[in-house]
Design an enzyme around this catalytic site. Sequence first.
Site, PDB file in Angstrom:
ATOM      1  N   ASP A 349       0.871  -1.169   0.000  1.00 55.56           N
ATOM      2  CA  ASP A 349       0.000   0.000   0.000  1.00 55.56           C
ATOM      3  C   ASP A 349       0.912   1.225   0.000  1.00 55.56           C
ATOM      4  O   ASP A 349       2.125   1.106   0.006  1.00 55.56           O
ATOM      5  CB  ASP A 349      -0.978  -0.009   1.176  1.00 55.56           C
ATOM      6  CG  ASP A 349      -0.284  -0.189   2.513  1.00 55.56           C
ATOM      7  OD1 ASP A 349       0.953  -0.189   2.516  1.00 55.56           O
ATOM      8  OD2 ASP A 349      -0.979  -0.321   3.524  1.00 55.56           O
ATOM      9  N   ASP A 676      -3.142  -3.226   6.546  1.00 49.36           N
ATOM     10  CA  ASP A 676      -3.188  -2.746   7.927  1.00 49.36           C
ATOM     11  C   ASP A 676      -4.570  -2.843   8.554  1.00 49.36           C
ATOM     12  O   ASP A 676      -4.698  -3.052   9.739  1.00 49.36           O
ATOM     13  CB  ASP A 676      -2.631  -1.324   8.036  1.00 49.36           C
ATOM     14  CG  ASP A 676      -3.173  -0.392   6.969  1.00 49.36           C
ATOM     15  OD1 ASP A 676      -4.157  -0.789   6.303  1.00 49.36           O
ATOM     16  OD2 ASP A 676      -2.641   0.710   6.800  1.00 49.36           O
ATOM     17  N   ASP A 680      -8.190  -6.370   5.610  1.00 45.16           N
ATOM     18  CA  ASP A 680      -7.073  -6.839   4.790  1.00 45.16           C
ATOM     19  C   ASP A 680      -6.648  -8.256   5.163  1.00 45.16           C
ATOM     20  O   ASP A 680      -5.883  -8.889   4.442  1.00 45.16           O
ATOM     21  CB  ASP A 680      -5.852  -5.914   4.961  1.00 45.16           C
ATOM     22  CG  ASP A 680      -6.088  -4.557   4.329  1.00 45.16           C
ATOM     23  OD1 ASP A 680      -6.909  -4.479   3.402  1.00 45.16           O
ATOM     24  OD2 ASP A 680      -5.453  -3.583   4.769  1.00 45.16           O
TER      25      ASP A 680
HETATM   26  N1  LIG Z   1      -9.694   9.581   8.646  1.00 44.09           N
HETATM   27  C1  LIG Z   1     -10.288   9.750   7.484  1.00 44.09           C
HETATM   28  N2  LIG Z   1     -11.487  10.331   7.414  1.00 44.09           N
HETATM   29  C2  LIG Z   1     -12.104  10.479   6.243  1.00 44.09           C
HETATM   30  N3  LIG Z   1     -11.582  10.098   5.074  1.00 44.09           N
HETATM   31  C3  LIG Z   1     -10.400   9.521   5.072  1.00 44.09           C
HETATM   32  C4  LIG Z   1      -9.670   9.329   6.266  1.00 44.09           C
HETATM   33  N4  LIG Z   1      -8.517   8.724   5.968  1.00 44.09           N
HETATM   34  C5  LIG Z   1      -8.514   8.558   4.653  1.00 44.09           C
HETATM   35  N5  LIG Z   1      -9.629   9.029   4.094  1.00 44.09           N
HETATM   36  C6  LIG Z   1      -9.987   9.021   2.681  1.00 44.09           C
HETATM   37  O1  LIG Z   1     -10.149   7.679   2.276  1.00 44.09           O
HETATM   38  C7  LIG Z   1      -9.254   7.355   1.231  1.00 44.09           C
HETATM   39  C8  LIG Z   1      -8.771   5.942   1.411  1.00 44.09           C
HETATM   40  O2  LIG Z   1      -8.071   5.798   2.617  1.00 44.09           O
HETATM   41  P1  LIG Z   1      -7.336   4.440   2.994  1.00 44.09           P
HETATM   42  O3  LIG Z   1      -6.879   4.568   4.388  1.00 44.09           O
HETATM   43  O4  LIG Z   1      -8.160   3.282   2.589  1.00 44.09           O
HETATM   44  O5  LIG Z   1      -6.127   4.417   2.025  1.00 44.09           O
HETATM   45  P2  LIG Z   1      -4.888   5.366   2.016  1.00 44.09           P
HETATM   46  O6  LIG Z   1      -4.496   5.642   3.399  1.00 44.09           O
HETATM   47  O7  LIG Z   1      -5.214   6.538   1.152  1.00 44.09           O
HETATM   48  O8  LIG Z   1      -3.829   4.584   1.225  1.00 44.09           O
HETATM   49  P3  LIG Z   1      -3.183   3.160   1.489  1.00 44.09           P
HETATM   50  O9  LIG Z   1      -4.224   2.174   1.104  1.00 44.09           O
HETATM   51  O10 LIG Z   1      -2.062   3.221   0.534  1.00 44.09           O
HETATM   52  O11 LIG Z   1      -2.750   3.082   2.914  1.00 44.09           O
HETATM   53  C9  LIG Z   1      -8.148   8.387   1.327  1.00 44.09           C
HETATM   54  O12 LIG Z   1      -7.585   8.646   0.091  1.00 44.09           O
HETATM   55  C10 LIG Z   1      -8.875   9.608   1.861  1.00 44.09           C
HETATM   56  O13 LIG Z   1      -9.438  10.366   0.816  1.00 44.09           O
END
Ligand SMILES: Nc1ncnc2c1ncn2[C@@H]1O[C@H](COP(=O)(O)OP(=O)(O)OP(=O)(O)O)[C@@H](O)[C@H]1O
Length: 968
Positions: A349, A676, A680
Amino acid sequence: MADSTNLQIDHSTPWHATSVETVIGELAVVPDAGLSASEVATRRERWGENKLRAAKTVPAWQRFLRQFADPLIYLLIAAVIISLIAWIIEGATGIPIDSVVIIAIIVLNAIIGFVQEERASKAVAALQDMTAPTAKVIRAGQRHEVPSASLVPGDIVLLEEGDTVPADARLLSATNLLVGESSLTGESVPVEKVAGEVEADAPLAERTNMVFASTAVAQGVGRAVVCATGMRTEVGRIAELLDSTSSEPTPLEREIAGVGKALTVLVIIVALVVMATVYFITPDHSAASLITILLLGVSLAVAAVPEGLPAILSMVLALGVQRMAGHNAIVKRLNSVETLGSATVICSDKTGTLTRNEMTIEEVATVDGSLALSTLEQLDDEVGGDVDEYRKVLVLGSIANNAEVRSSDVTSDRAEIIGDPTEAAFHLADRRLGLALPEFDRVREVPFSSARKRMTVVVRTRKELALVDDASGGNDPSYEWVIAKGAPDVLIERCTRVRTNGSIMPLTDEHREQIAEQVEHLSALAYRTLAVAARPAQAADLDGDDEQVESDLIWVGVVGIVDPPRAEAGEAVAEAHAAGIRVVMITGDHPTTATRIATDLGIIEPITVPDPATATADLTRPPLALTGRELDALNADQFAEAVRTVSVFARVAPEHKLRIVETLREQRNIVSMTGDGVNDAPALKTADIGVAMGITGTQVTREAADMILADDNFATIVSAVREGRGIFANIRKFLRYLLSSNMGEVLTMLLGVALGTVLGLRLEDGTVILPLLATQILWINLLTDSLPALSLGVDPVPRDVMSAKPRRLTDRVINGEMWSTIVFVGVVMAVATLLAFDWFYPGGLLDGPHTTDEAHARTAAFTVLVFAQLFNVLNCRSELDSAFVGIAHNRWLWGAVALSILLQVLVIYVPVLNHAFGTVPLDLEQWLIAIVLASSVLWLDELRKIWLRARARKQVATASATHVATNE
Ligand SMILES: Nc1ncnc2c1ncn2[C@@H]1O[C@H](COP(=O)(O)OP(=O)(O)OP(=O)(O)O)[C@@H](O)[C@H]1O
């Protein structure tokens, strides 16, 4: 104060059917304060550790005795008995030397084996401690994270998404709590849990006010009081059925066991042939002579079978795993080391693994325009107007938030962040601008999940929060608000209105386009984007369903967050590519952000914009990135093709990860996959190497994973692969060493007997003169099979280990090439040893001025074989490279060689040992001749390697010539 003296843990009414007050009373705990440290200690004394009954530990003396339970040892014991009989027949005078020596060898062998096994299992136990589960508890009024094993009945535990429930507990409160109980009830859909009362006869699956040890929190939060721990939990009751400690042999272990078996059969045949030959040639068929022949056969068999292999193998794996743990890669099972070295695809990721997870808001945009935070910072408080609109985005983002920033120093980079860094970015921005949040109480939360990609809160502010204009143009003095933040493309679907120029308008297609462009623009700059939307709350929002709450929102704005790539990630990607390993980014983030970062890190080639005048569009070129939604639209074949060619997957949900892993594995890849979140876990389990995050990862993923990254860093995965390959290379080194050395011993005896007449190693009456005595063979075996072999197992990882393609798991470890080396070295050793014997033996082929007597000849031959094996250690450090490359790097190896030389010198000069091993002191000249002969193993193998290298170069040249020819 809580008193545990009359704690009724084994009470008759089940915990789920009693009122919460009674439960708390019986468990003698104050829910807000939890137990005190002394109370915890008393209860642990009484109820023991919160662990399922560990597999019975076998006492050390039994583990030591187990070393003797081996067919080869039985053979040696037979040899002891045979030599004792011989001694008795000969009149039982003096000490039965052979028996004593063989017994000493048996005992020493067992000690070496025992020590190796102990070290290996200690290393594994240390790893298990490192990955021991933890639980969040309230004790003495404070929140702590403690090892789950330390929980006692009465402890107050806090649960959140991704946790493994640490013990059976009664819920005190629960918000949106869903728990996956399939491990206990077989039910695959997570069960909704609520604090309340349940019928006494409710089956386990319906006890919704309880949470049970080893189940997984799929969503929401809860607080519960522990009722049962360890074997008294529900899972404890069925623990006998679970055998989590049994470990499958690895493919490598299986292959080695196979080779071991085949060799044993072969060696026994060779031993029988040697014994039969000697028996038929020798005219003396007296009991003593028969016994010598029997002893010879047994020693040969024992020496030639590489019985030390499994112990050395597990020790080398264990040491390697320990070294990897020192570099932040905690491998949970030894088998993973082997798989790691063969990885062909690393799926990672992005956030926190390839990037630093240090989130800073850099840009704020409303539908009317955008502004850099630094500009915003310089603007005066008084400006108002547009500027206030930008500030609103930031304040609302901080309200819909679960993170905390501790540290009064606004400018400090060292602000302590509690919670999700994405969320904390809003607090940091507010602090930078000096924005104060209104006081508010949270009424409700619809939590974030990576599948939903948004989170929403319903809050009640103490003062009015001017945000939305009412029809008359004044601000709606609403006190209750729905505030949402999330991925812009997801959140916009939930909006019907937009805030523009200080008022609320219906959201038109133009607005949508404008917003999409803004988001695209920010993403192209590698910004992570997060949108904010809100609306006044209605009565139904307080207890209506989640869908309803997150609807009809007003778009407020979007922020651009910088999350810089990790400095070492780019290098690690390049190293992986050089090693023939594909890197695939699978992220929940926006496709443009993902593509940009993937390009920066070298995961995909930079996009070269073709000259429109000359270029024709390449429609066959695979897309740079695909989103989860695009994946859903593909049929199975297209999906397989996408997985083969595309290296960036964005806006994916956990189930896409699972499909991608499955497809990659169908395409015969060895896949490593990071994860994480709780969802997953299936993808991690399916991957060949599931990788969990040590810092940000959930307990559930850590349990599902094969490896945990203590630093959440992508580069650690690549260095673990490098270590895996290095360990594997070392395993090949000691295999080559042990097998070629054993081959040397067998061939010496076989050729010695077979060529006896040619070499003049026969008495007048045909009696066979043996080149080595039984005890000498056993000594060589003991000396060389242990420390020198082990020292090869800890040889430094060669620098070029990441320049070759990954090994296929199906490839044989001991391939044809290795067998030819083994036979070559074995022949050289045998010839050198026999030459030495012949050189000094009266009547030998090389009869001359050096001739001495049988004892000297045999001692010299014995010494040649020992030294030949020590020279062979140097050979075995590399398949192709000269033994002199990096020869000084392994101090263990030199230590092992020095110790072996010392022991050999003792055997030759200490009178007691002379007596025991039939040796005599050698003079300088004899030593020199012996060492020169022994060193032929080194020189001849050097020559062979020069030839091998030349051949390899020629092959490369021919291959590239053919390549050029076909291209032309
Ligand atoms: N705490 C949050 N509150 C609201 N929206 C969020 C929050 N964290 C992330 N997002 C939104 O959700 C999307 C997906 O988040 P997710 O955690 O699934 O993946 P990531 O952190 O962007 O990437 P990765 O999968 O590489 O860790 C993000 O791109 C963001 O726009």
